[in-house]
Scaffold this motif. Structure first.
Motif, PDB file in Angstrom:
ATOM      1  N   VAL A 125      -1.589  20.484  44.310  1.00 32.02           N
ATOM      2  CA  VAL A 125      -2.633  20.039  43.846  1.00 32.02           C
ATOM      3  C   VAL A 125      -3.553  20.895  43.478  1.00 32.02           C
ATOM      4  CG1 VAL A 125      -4.733  18.746  44.820  1.00 32.02           C
ATOM      5  CG2 VAL A 125      -2.489  17.744  45.592  1.00 32.02           C
ATOM      6  N   TRP A 126      -3.780  22.092  44.328  1.00 38.69           N
ATOM      7  CA  TRP A 126      -4.599  23.290  43.704  1.00 38.69           C
ATOM      8  C   TRP A 126      -4.006  23.879  42.677  1.00 38.69           C
ATOM      9  CZ3 TRP A 126      -3.136  28.540  42.909  1.00 38.69           C
ATOM     10  CH2 TRP A 126      -4.199  29.147  42.594  1.00 38.69           C
ATOM     11  N   VAL A 172       1.784  19.593  49.541  1.00 35.64           N
ATOM     12  CA  VAL A 172       0.684  18.947  49.217  1.00 35.64           C
ATOM     13  C   VAL A 172      -0.318  19.898  48.693  1.00 35.64           C
ATOM     14  CG1 VAL A 172      -0.936  17.160  49.749  1.00 35.64           C
ATOM     15  CG2 VAL A 172       1.317  17.032  50.772  1.00 35.64           C
ATOM     16  N   VAL A 173      -0.555  20.977  49.382  1.00 39.00           N
ATOM     17  CA  VAL A 173      -1.982  21.466  48.985  1.00 39.00           C
ATOM     18  C   VAL A 173      -1.802  22.529  47.887  1.00 39.00           C
ATOM     19  CG1 VAL A 173      -3.681  23.303  49.621  1.00 39.00           C
ATOM     20  CG2 VAL A 173      -2.920  21.484  51.330  1.00 39.00           C
ATOM     21  N   ILE A 174      -0.492  23.139  47.700  1.00 37.25           N
ATOM     22  CA  ILE A 174      -0.533  23.998  46.740  1.00 37.25           C
ATOM     23  C   ILE A 174      -0.153  23.445  45.272  1.00 37.25           C
ATOM     24  CG2 ILE A 174       1.134  25.931  45.716  1.00 37.25           C
ATOM     25  CD1 ILE A 174      -0.489  26.781  48.462  1.00 37.25           C
ATOM     26  N   GLY A 180       1.993  20.953  54.821  1.00 33.98           N
ATOM     27  CA  GLY A 180       0.888  21.039  54.197  1.00 33.98           C
ATOM     28  C   GLY A 180       0.883  21.727  53.131  1.00 33.98           C
ATOM     29  N   ALA A 181       1.725  22.900  52.894  1.00 35.87           N
ATOM     30  CA  ALA A 181       1.721  23.487  51.393  1.00 35.87           C
ATOM     31  C   ALA A 181       2.359  23.001  50.404  1.00 35.87           C
ATOM     32  CB  ALA A 181       2.488  24.813  51.917  1.00 35.87           C
TER      33      ALA A 181
END
Length: 92
Positions: free
Chosen positions: A77-78, A73-75, A70-71
């Motif tokens: 993008v954030w 992708v998430v980090i 998840g990280a």
């Protein structure tokens, strides 16, 4: 100090607090409409931790892999969204 806060969180402390209060009320209404109570969330979280603990280190490895997946992708993008927002507001 205030300028650092605004750069970090994106708004003044009072407006950020107001936003969080309003968002919490809206989410609370939606969760209440779905029949979810705060104690249900806490109980589920405790049950999740208990299951991980009882499964041993294999579960910790599995959770770590989910976190990393998840990280990845998430980090980014954030970070990109945050940089684009800062660039748009000329606060870099």
């Amino acid at each position: 100090m205030s300028d650092r806060f605004v750069r970090l969180f994106g708004d003044s402390p009072a407006r950020l607090l107001l936003r969080l209060v309003i968002l919490s009320l809206v989410v609370g209404v939606v969760l209440a409409a779905l029949g979810i109570e705060p104690y249900d969330i806490v109980t589920s979280a405790l049950r999740f931790v208990d299951r991980i603990w009882s499964m041993g280190f294999d579960a910790v490895d599995r959770v770590w892999r989910y976190f990393l997946l998840g990280a990845v992708v998430v980090i980014p993008v954030w970070l990109v969204l945050r940089l684009l927002n800062i660039g748009r507001n000329n606060r870099f």
